[in-house]
Motif scaffolding. Structure first.
Motif, mmCIF file in Angstrom:
data_model
loop_
_atom_site.group_PDB
_atom_site.id
_atom_site.type_symbol
_atom_site.label_atom_id
_atom_site.label_comp_id
_atom_site.label_asym_id
_atom_site.label_seq_id
_atom_site.Cartn_x
_atom_site.Cartn_y
_atom_site.Cartn_z
ATOM 1 N N LEU A 20 -1.846 3.287 6.922
ATOM 2 C CA LEU A 20 -2.886 3.708 5.983
ATOM 3 C C LEU A 20 -3.063 2.708 4.845
ATOM 4 C CD1 LEU A 20 -2.209 7.547 5.762
ATOM 5 C CD2 LEU A 20 -4.071 6.381 6.944
ATOM 6 N N ASN A 21 -1.989 2.063 4.444
ATOM 7 C CA ASN A 21 -2.091 1.051 3.395
ATOM 8 C C ASN A 21 -2.828 -0.181 3.909
ATOM 9 O OD1 ASN A 21 -1.748 -0.264 0.967
ATOM 10 N ND2 ASN A 21 0.297 -0.971 1.450
ATOM 11 N N VAL A 22 -2.558 -0.591 5.136
ATOM 12 C CA VAL A 22 -3.250 -1.748 5.717
ATOM 13 C C VAL A 22 -4.737 -1.456 5.875
ATOM 14 C CG1 VAL A 22 -3.475 -3.122 7.825
ATOM 15 C CG2 VAL A 22 -1.227 -2.705 6.852
ATOM 16 N N LEU A 23 -5.068 -0.231 6.249
ATOM 17 C CA LEU A 23 -6.471 0.154 6.407
ATOM 18 C C LEU A 23 -7.145 0.463 5.071
ATOM 19 C CD1 LEU A 23 -6.164 2.458 9.531
ATOM 20 C CD2 LEU A 23 -6.973 0.092 9.443
ATOM 21 N N GLU A 24 -6.415 0.311 3.992
ATOM 22 C CA GLU A 24 -6.882 0.530 2.621
ATOM 23 C C GLU A 24 -7.350 1.961 2.370
ATOM 24 O OE1 GLU A 24 -9.684 -2.520 1.665
ATOM 25 O OE2 GLU A 24 -8.213 -4.112 1.921
ATOM 26 N N VAL A 25 -6.721 2.906 3.052
ATOM 27 C CA VAL A 25 -6.972 4.324 2.778
ATOM 28 C C VAL A 25 -6.160 4.743 1.561
ATOM 29 C CG1 VAL A 25 -6.746 6.658 3.711
ATOM 30 C CG2 VAL A 25 -7.462 4.787 5.196
ATOM 31 N N ILE A 26 -4.989 4.177 1.432
ATOM 32 C CA ILE A 26 -4.103 4.437 0.290
ATOM 33 C C ILE A 26 -4.026 3.157 -0.533
ATOM 34 C CG2 ILE A 26 -1.740 4.991 -0.399
ATOM 35 C CD1 ILE A 26 -1.450 6.592 2.122
ATOM 36 N N SER A 27 -4.128 3.294 -1.841
ATOM 37 C CA SER A 27 -4.076 2.109 -2.708
ATOM 38 C C SER A 27 -2.681 1.497 -2.698
ATOM 39 C CB SER A 27 -4.462 2.492 -4.135
ATOM 40 O OG SER A 27 -3.474 3.328 -4.701
ATOM 41 N N ASP A 28 -2.604 0.241 -3.102
ATOM 42 C CA ASP A 28 -1.325 -0.464 -3.109
ATOM 43 C C ASP A 28 -0.331 0.160 -4.081
ATOM 44 O OD1 ASP A 28 -2.095 -2.267 -1.178
ATOM 45 O OD2 ASP A 28 -2.774 -3.781 -2.611
ATOM 46 N N GLY A 29 -0.819 0.627 -5.215
ATOM 47 C CA GLY A 29 0.072 1.247 -6.193
ATOM 48 C C GLY A 29 0.701 2.530 -5.679
ATOM 49 N N ALA A 30 -0.119 3.360 -5.041
ATOM 50 C CA ALA A 30 0.403 4.606 -4.481
ATOM 51 C C ALA A 30 1.350 4.316 -3.320
ATOM 52 C CB ALA A 30 -0.739 5.497 -4.017
ATOM 53 N N ALA A 31 0.995 3.347 -2.488
ATOM 54 C CA ALA A 31 1.841 2.998 -1.354
ATOM 55 C C ALA A 31 3.184 2.449 -1.822
ATOM 56 C CB ALA A 31 1.142 1.991 -0.465
ATOM 57 N N GLN A 32 3.174 1.655 -2.859
ATOM 58 C CA GLN A 32 4.426 1.085 -3.367
ATOM 59 C C GLN A 32 5.350 2.193 -3.859
ATOM 60 O OE1 GLN A 32 3.874 -1.771 -6.464
ATOM 61 N NE2 GLN A 32 5.997 -2.421 -6.439
ATOM 62 N N THR A 33 4.785 3.157 -4.551
ATOM 63 C CA THR A 33 5.591 4.286 -5.016
ATOM 64 C C THR A 33 6.143 5.082 -3.845
ATOM 65 O OG1 THR A 33 4.220 4.435 -7.000
ATOM 66 C CG2 THR A 33 5.553 6.354 -6.445
ATOM 67 N N LEU A 34 5.306 5.333 -2.849
ATOM 68 C CA LEU A 34 5.757 6.100 -1.686
ATOM 69 C C LEU A 34 6.752 5.317 -0.839
ATOM 70 C CD1 LEU A 34 2.405 7.806 -0.700
ATOM 71 C CD2 LEU A 34 4.447 8.909 -1.604
ATOM 72 N N PHE A 35 6.603 3.992 -0.756
ATOM 73 C CA PHE A 35 7.571 3.182 -0.021
ATOM 74 C C PHE A 35 8.931 3.180 -0.716
ATOM 75 C CE2 PHE A 35 3.975 0.651 1.980
ATOM 76 C CZ PHE A 35 4.197 1.183 3.231
ATOM 77 N N THR A 36 8.956 3.462 -1.983
ATOM 78 C CA THR A 36 10.216 3.566 -2.700
ATOM 79 C C THR A 36 10.834 4.952 -2.542
ATOM 80 O OG1 THR A 36 9.398 1.989 -4.336
ATOM 81 C CG2 THR A 36 11.304 3.316 -4.964
ATOM 82 N N THR A 37 10.015 5.987 -2.647
ATOM 83 C CA THR A 37 10.565 7.345 -2.653
ATOM 84 C C THR A 37 10.816 7.928 -1.262
ATOM 85 O OG1 THR A 37 8.338 8.250 -2.842
ATOM 86 C CG2 THR A 37 9.564 7.938 -4.887
ATOM 87 N N LEU A 38 9.974 7.613 -0.282
ATOM 88 C CA LEU A 38 10.161 8.196 1.050
ATOM 89 C C LEU A 38 11.496 7.820 1.695
ATOM 90 C CD1 LEU A 38 6.646 8.196 2.757
ATOM 91 C CD2 LEU A 38 7.986 10.128 1.974
ATOM 92 N N PRO A 39 11.927 6.557 1.667
ATOM 93 C CA PRO A 39 13.245 6.264 2.253
ATOM 94 C C PRO A 39 14.395 6.962 1.527
ATOM 95 C CG PRO A 39 11.979 4.262 2.064
ATOM 96 C CD PRO A 39 11.209 5.326 1.330
ATOM 97 N N ILE A 40 14.281 7.100 0.216
ATOM 98 C CA ILE A 40 15.325 7.810 -0.529
ATOM 99 C C ILE A 40 15.377 9.272 -0.103
ATOM 100 C CG2 ILE A 40 16.011 8.596 -2.833
ATOM 101 C CD1 ILE A 40 14.782 5.942 -3.890
ATOM 102 N N LEU A 41 14.201 9.902 -0.006
ATOM 103 C CA LEU A 41 14.153 11.296 0.445
ATOM 104 C C LEU A 41 14.632 11.433 1.887
ATOM 105 C CD1 LEU A 41 10.758 12.427 -1.099
ATOM 106 C CD2 LEU A 41 13.055 13.071 -1.830
ATOM 107 N N ALA A 42 14.319 10.453 2.716
ATOM 108 C CA ALA A 42 14.748 10.499 4.114
ATOM 109 C C ALA A 42 16.267 10.441 4.220
ATOM 110 C CB ALA A 42 14.117 9.353 4.886
#
Length: 58
Positions: A20-42
């Protein structure tokens, strides 16, 4: 669901986020935050699965 399938679900969620980030559906700022938090939650979710704190229902 065992730990491997649970981790696989998290992996698909993170890969979906990347697509979704590559397709620009999600902004880079939101993706960066989610790329940080999702692995921690996982990691927290997968390692705590199957364990039980000392509670009445366990």
């Amino acid at each position: 669901m065992n730990a491997y399938l649970h981790a696989l679900c998290w992996a698909f969620a993170i890969l979906g986020l990347a697509v979704l980030n590559v397709l620009e559906v999600i902004s880079d700022g939101a993706a960066q935050t989610l790329f940080t938090t999702l692995p921690i939650l996982a990691v927290i979710s997968v390692t705590q699965r199957g364990r039980c704190a000392r509670r009445r229902g366990c």
